[in-house]
Design an enzyme around this catalytic site. Structure first.
Site, PDB file in Angstrom:
ATOM      1  NE  ARG A 157      -3.160   0.553   3.972  1.00  0.00           N
ATOM      2  CZ  ARG A 157      -2.186   0.445   4.440  1.00  0.00           C
ATOM      3  NH1 ARG A 157      -1.454   1.848   4.607  1.00  0.00           N
ATOM      4  NH2 ARG A 157      -1.982  -0.270   6.257  1.00  0.00           N
ATOM      5  CE1 TYR A 178     -17.930  11.118 -14.846  1.00  0.00           C
ATOM      6  CE2 TYR A 178     -16.267  11.411 -13.141  1.00  0.00           C
ATOM      7  CZ  TYR A 178     -17.289  10.064 -13.799  1.00  0.00           C
ATOM      8  OH  TYR A 178     -17.666   9.135 -13.231  1.00  0.00           O
ATOM      9  CG  ASP A 189     -10.232  16.052 -14.563  1.00  0.00           C
ATOM     10  OD1 ASP A 189      -9.715  15.680 -15.245  1.00  0.00           O
ATOM     11  OD2 ASP A 189     -11.195  15.606 -14.188  1.00  0.00           O
ATOM     12  CE  LYS A 192     -12.809   7.778 -18.026  1.00  0.00           C
ATOM     13  NZ  LYS A 192     -13.276   7.705 -17.164  1.00  0.00           N
TER      14      LYS A 192
HETATM   15  C1  LIG Z   1     -12.794  14.769 -16.201  1.00  0.00           C
HETATM   16  C2  LIG Z   1     -13.320  12.864 -15.559  1.00  0.00           C
HETATM   17  N1  LIG Z   1     -12.742  13.834 -14.127  1.00  0.00           N
HETATM   18  C3  LIG Z   1     -12.985  12.255 -13.070  1.00  0.00           C
HETATM   19  C4  LIG Z   1     -13.394  10.907 -13.802  1.00  0.00           C
HETATM   20  C5  LIG Z   1     -13.311  10.044 -12.403  1.00  0.00           C
HETATM   21  O1  LIG Z   1     -12.993   8.966 -13.357  1.00  0.00           O
HETATM   22  P1  LIG Z   1     -12.390   7.579 -12.490  1.00  0.00           P
HETATM   23  O2  LIG Z   1     -13.770   7.157 -13.259  1.00  0.00           O
HETATM   24  O3  LIG Z   1     -10.933   6.744 -13.805  1.00  0.00           O
HETATM   25  O4  LIG Z   1     -12.465   6.949 -11.400  1.00  0.00           O
HETATM   26  C6  LIG Z   1     -13.740  11.212 -15.321  1.00  0.00           C
HETATM   27  C7  LIG Z   1     -14.607   9.592 -15.522  1.00  0.00           C
HETATM   28  O5  LIG Z   1     -14.973   9.554 -16.478  1.00  0.00           O
HETATM   29  C8  LIG Z   1     -13.754  11.897 -15.770  1.00  0.00           C
HETATM   30  O6  LIG Z   1     -14.316  12.008 -16.779  1.00  0.00           O
END
Ligand SMILES: Cc1ncc(COP(=O)(O)O)c(C=O)c1O
Length: 380
Positions: free
Chosen positions: A47, A99, A171, A196
């Site tokens: 961890r 998101y 992000d 992604k």
């Molecule tokens: C722009 C964005 N930020 C954060 C996330 C969250 O990531 P995760 O699904 O890997 O937890 C997503 C998921 O679709 C996203 O599109």
């Protein structure tokens, strides 16, 4: 090293001192032997740290031109770690169009712990300043935004956060470091859903944080270890493998998306296409200045804004798979109002443009002729 070389070699020198394996070994182990208490080779318990994850974390840092990288079990786990830097009473100014899962984490978990969020349209960065007070600790920016493809001027927001001595987190999931590097533009923290484009093959769920200062890295590492939302060595290996083709995948995503955006914009049944590459996109100039290209994501609405018609289109698609997520080599289509953004109340989501007929495409790297043919038959 330049960017394309970094995707392949970044942070990967001397990965395997044992046998010189070219790819980092998958250290599938919980713990590491010690010759005497504390007598170990840099790793104690998985961890706290694992050599495969460490190789990936170095690659993340290198690609974002940062100093420290941290990998998590999901993008949301990475955001969760950032939020744990805060205390009850602290305030956050966040992009309003973001998101849905991030919105849910902020409003349903951290708001309950006494953190106050202001959701603000940041297309005009000056709008942020009036929400900043002495309790503000963090500005959360997503650009391009999901799913409306708004563009936020990172340098401008960074000048505001520097002036007020608050942290700026970006992000960078949609853009990836291939298109923009927020730390270079003044951000303090870069976050990714590595699920992604970084992973790139729709086979892993993972998150990443990249920072430059040791103090911030130490605090985030403490949270990563103390809260424990780490990713495993197999997943670390897969994302390391994915990263090696990030540059060529992104190049093709961008090329294909441009053709798809132009096709949709000329289609008589389409009302509006959201893609930052269009000259009439409200922040096209900023996108052009801060991004190398315009990315692989496109959203559009049909004429008449009919819910049932939008559902029919996404059901008709054959090469585009109807699915949550984005950023893999294969093309995906989604209906945000009923899928990724269903956790945002209807009135709130419509205010930011997520209307019933909005369809979001993650344009993959297939032959463009096949993608256009598929859209043609699905839209009719
Ligand atoms: C722009 C964005 N930020 C954060 C996330 C969250 O990531 P995760 O699904 O890997 O937890 C997503 C998921 O679709 C996203 O599109």
């Amino acid at each position: 090293m330049k960017f394309n070389t970094k995707t392949i070699h970044g942070g990967q020198q001397n990965v395997d001192p044992a046998y010189g394996s070219v790819m980092p070994p998958i250290y599938q182990t919980t713990t590491f032997s010690q010759t005497t208490p504390g007598g170990h080779k840099g790793f104690e318990y998985a961890r706290s740290g694992n050599p495969t994850r460490a190789a990936l974390e170095r690659a993340f840092a290198c690609l974002e031109n940062g100093t420290y990288g941290l990998a998590f079990g999901s993008g949301l786990a990475a955001i969760d770690a950032v939020m744990k830097l805060l205390k009850p009473g602290d305030e956050v100014v966040s992009t309003s169009d973001l998101y849905g899962g991030t919105y849910r984490l902020f409003t349903k978990i951290f708001q309950g712990f006494g953190i106050k969020f202001h959701f603000v349209g940041m297309e005009n960065a000056d709008a942020i300043e009036k929400y900043i007070n002495d309790k503000t600790k963090l500005i959360w920016v997503e650009t391009p935004t999901n799913p409306m493809m708004n563009i936020i001027d990172i340098k401008k927001v960074a000048s505001i956060t520097k002036k007020h001595k608050v942290l700026l987190a970006v992000d960078n999931t949609f853009a990836t470091p291939y298109l923009q590097q927020p730390l270079e533009m003044g951000a303090d923290i870069v976050m990714h859903s590595a699920t992604k484009y970084l992973g790139g093959h729709s086979d892993v769920v993972m998150g990443a944080l990249i920072v430059n200062t040791k103090d911030l890295a130490d605090r985030l590492y403490f949270i990563q270890n103390a809260s424990g939302a780490i990713c495993g060595p197999q997943d670390s290996f897969l994302v390391l493998r994915g990263l090696k083709t990030l540059h060529i995948r992104m190049q093709r995503h961008c090329e294909n998306a441009e053709v798809v955006a132009e096709y949709l914009a000329s289609h008589p049944k389409i009302e509006k296409v959201y893609w930052p590459g269009f000259q009439d996109h409200p922040n096209h100039k900023i996108a052009k200045a801060q991004m190398k290209d315009f990315g692989g994501m496109i959203s559009f609405v049909t004429k008449g804004n009919n819910y049932a018609e939008a559902i029919k289109i996404v059901e008709n698609l054959k090469i585009f798979t109807l699915a949550e997520s984005l950023g893999g080599v294969e093309s995906l289509a989604g209906h945000p109002a009923s899928m990724t953004h269903a956790s945002i109340p209807k009135a709130e989501r419509e205010r930011i443009g997520v209307v019933d007929s909005l369809i979001r495409l993650s344009v993959g790297i297939e032959d463009i002729e096949d993608l256009i043919e598929d859209l043609k038959q699905a839209i009719g």
